[in-house]
Design an enzyme around this catalytic site. Structure first.
Site, mmCIF file in Angstrom:
data_model
loop_
_atom_site.group_PDB
_atom_site.id
_atom_site.type_symbol
_atom_site.label_atom_id
_atom_site.label_comp_id
_atom_site.label_asym_id
_atom_site.label_seq_id
_atom_site.Cartn_x
_atom_site.Cartn_y
_atom_site.Cartn_z
ATOM 1 N N TYR A 169 -1.594 11.183 1.253
ATOM 2 C CA TYR A 169 -1.975 10.931 -0.136
ATOM 3 C C TYR A 169 -1.795 12.184 -0.987
ATOM 4 O O TYR A 169 -1.426 12.110 -2.160
ATOM 5 C CB TYR A 169 -3.434 10.450 -0.197
ATOM 6 C CG TYR A 169 -3.596 8.966 0.036
ATOM 7 C CD1 TYR A 169 -4.150 8.141 -0.941
ATOM 8 C CD2 TYR A 169 -3.192 8.384 1.234
ATOM 9 C CE1 TYR A 169 -4.306 6.780 -0.732
ATOM 10 C CE2 TYR A 169 -3.346 7.027 1.451
ATOM 11 C CZ TYR A 169 -3.892 6.224 0.478
ATOM 12 O OH TYR A 169 -4.027 4.883 0.691
ATOM 13 N N HIS A 205 -5.279 -7.345 0.165
ATOM 14 C CA HIS A 205 -4.564 -6.072 0.207
ATOM 15 C C HIS A 205 -3.757 -5.919 1.494
ATOM 16 O O HIS A 205 -2.648 -5.390 1.471
ATOM 17 C CB HIS A 205 -5.570 -4.927 0.073
ATOM 18 C CG HIS A 205 -4.939 -3.578 -0.010
ATOM 19 N ND1 HIS A 205 -4.265 -3.148 -1.131
ATOM 20 C CD2 HIS A 205 -4.840 -2.568 0.891
ATOM 21 C CE1 HIS A 205 -3.803 -1.928 -0.927
ATOM 22 N NE2 HIS A 205 -4.136 -1.548 0.291
ATOM 23 N N ASP A 234 0.846 -1.190 0.000
ATOM 24 C CA ASP A 234 0.000 0.000 0.000
ATOM 25 C C ASP A 234 0.889 1.250 0.000
ATOM 26 O O ASP A 234 1.812 1.354 -0.815
ATOM 27 C CB ASP A 234 -0.967 -0.035 1.183
ATOM 28 C CG ASP A 234 -2.051 1.028 1.091
ATOM 29 O OD1 ASP A 234 -3.007 0.824 0.331
ATOM 30 O OD2 ASP A 234 -1.928 2.063 1.761
#
Length: 400
Positions: free
Chosen positions: A318, A375, A182
């Site tokens: 992000y 994930h 990730d």
């Protein structure tokens, strides 16, 4: 800040009971929306799943158990590039253990990596050999968990990667390997391209370059395996990137809700991808955990975000990644200078073909497509994940 910036200081988690009482009060005061009008997650987190999270969180969950798990491990803080960085550092008892730094992702934390500590540092107790041992370093990304929140711009994956290299040198790990999934995959990818003296190799389980232009990594025309991955990625981009777009473009806006409501925080963190959502919802609604993805461990992670007040600062990472990727699109991203390994897990948002990995990295030393896990691979399948680390880095261990 510390008077001695390079000092490595022991750290313990000690949350006042008043903060836990306030958390339970806020959960109890939640204003709930009406039930979704569909039978799946296409409108978002389902009401029944989140109400069960709330019930468990307030009536059965015990944060002190997680606190004790963390405090049972050697935790530290040290100042790097102006920020106090939190990390777990577990040294193996086995001779010639290989130092490994692993970086968590979002919406994860060091909590998602805790079950790998035993298998990686003490392999003989978990089906491995003495020569498979690692000295393990698990840092919290700046703005996540117990690491300090950045107060200036520029803390993207490259700067974090340089900080991780400084951390490993400071701990005496002059030759080491790195792993990430990730957000952690972006940090690890950046480290592989920085020419860091002492970094021997890297492993990821999310192919960061594919986020930029997956078509460029495919053959023309795409192979059957590549087309399947492109179809998975297209489906995710069409229905699953709401959190990504919001955090990459308006992290401050969502941050107000994440710091004000624990239920808003839980909903935002749970709504990541379909595979992970169904496993998390199943752990609550059906009482059927997927591997290590139990109700307790899921709420441990959410509670850590709440107690540290890092919902907004983690979302902001992000935005930083987007700014850095825009700069690299202009200046160019240098190739990786170290050997790279990759493990493809079936529940990932797309199943990365080996051909993509080989086009993204000039020296691929390991690739494996395993049969379970998603994930949050290290969290969900810690034993399998640890076996992948042993297999990937075996050729990079010092001999003699």
């Amino acid at each position: 800040m510390s008077d001695a910036p390079t000092e490595v200081r022991p750290f313990r988690v000690e949350v006042p009971e008043s903060e836990l009482e306030e958390l339970r009060r806020r959960i109890g005061a939640t204003r709930w929306p009406s039930k979704e009008l569909v039978t799946d997650r296409s409108q978002g987190v389902q009401l029944a799943a989140l109400q069960e999270v709330a019930r468990f969180w307030t009536s059965e969950y015990d944060w002190r158990r997680c606190e004790a798990r963390l405090n049972a491990l050697p935790q530290f803080k040290t100042e790097i590039d102006g920020l106090n960085i939190h990390f777990i550092h577990v040294k193996s008892a086995h001779e010639n253990a290989l130092p490994l730094i692993m970086t968590h992702g979002w919406p994860g934390s060091v909590v998602e990596l805790l079950e790998t500590v035993g298998p990686l540092t003490d392999p003989t107790a978990h089906g491995g050999r003495p020569e498979d041992a690692f000295h393990l370093v698990l840092p919290s990304i700046p703005g996540y968990g117990f690491s300090e929140e950045p107060t200036e711009l520029g803390w993207g994956p490259i700067r974090i990667g340089r900080a991780w290299h400084e951390l490993m040198q400071r701990l005496g790990h002059t030759r080491y390997v790195a792993q990430g999934g990730d957000v952690g995959s972006q940090v690890t990818d950046a480290m592989s391209r920085l020419g860091l003296d002492g970094l021997l190799g890297a492993h990821t389980n999310l192919l960061t370059p594919a986020l930029g232009d997956p078509v460029a990594l495919s053959a023309s025309p795409p192979t059957e395996e590549e087309q399947a991955a492109l179809d998975q990625l297209a489906a995710f981009q069409a229905t699953g990137t709401g959190y990504f777009v919001e955090q990459a473009t308006r992290p401050e806006t969502i941050g107000y809700a994440l710091l004000d409501s624990p239920i808003a925080l839980a909903a935002w963190m749970i709504d990541h991808d379909t595979d992970a959502y169904e496993k998390i919802a199943g752990a609550f609604v059906d009482k059927q955990p997927s591997g290590n993805l139990t109700r307790e461990h899921i709420v441990d992670n959410i509670t850590l975000y709440w107690l540290t007040g890092t919902g907004a600062s983690a979302a902001r990472s992000y935005w930083e990644e987007g700014q850095e990727n825009a700069r690299l699109a202009v200046s160019g991203n240098p190739p990786a200078t170290v050997p790279v390994g990759f493990t493809s897990f079936p529940g990932e948002i797309w199943r990365t073909p080996r051909s993509w990995v080989e086009r993204a990295y000039p020296d691929v030393i390991y690739y494996n497509a395993v049969e379970k896990g998603g994930h949050f691979a290290a969290w969900e399948e810690p034993q399998l994940f640890s076996e992948e680390m042993r297999a990937c880095f075996r050729s990079l261990r010092p001999t003699g």
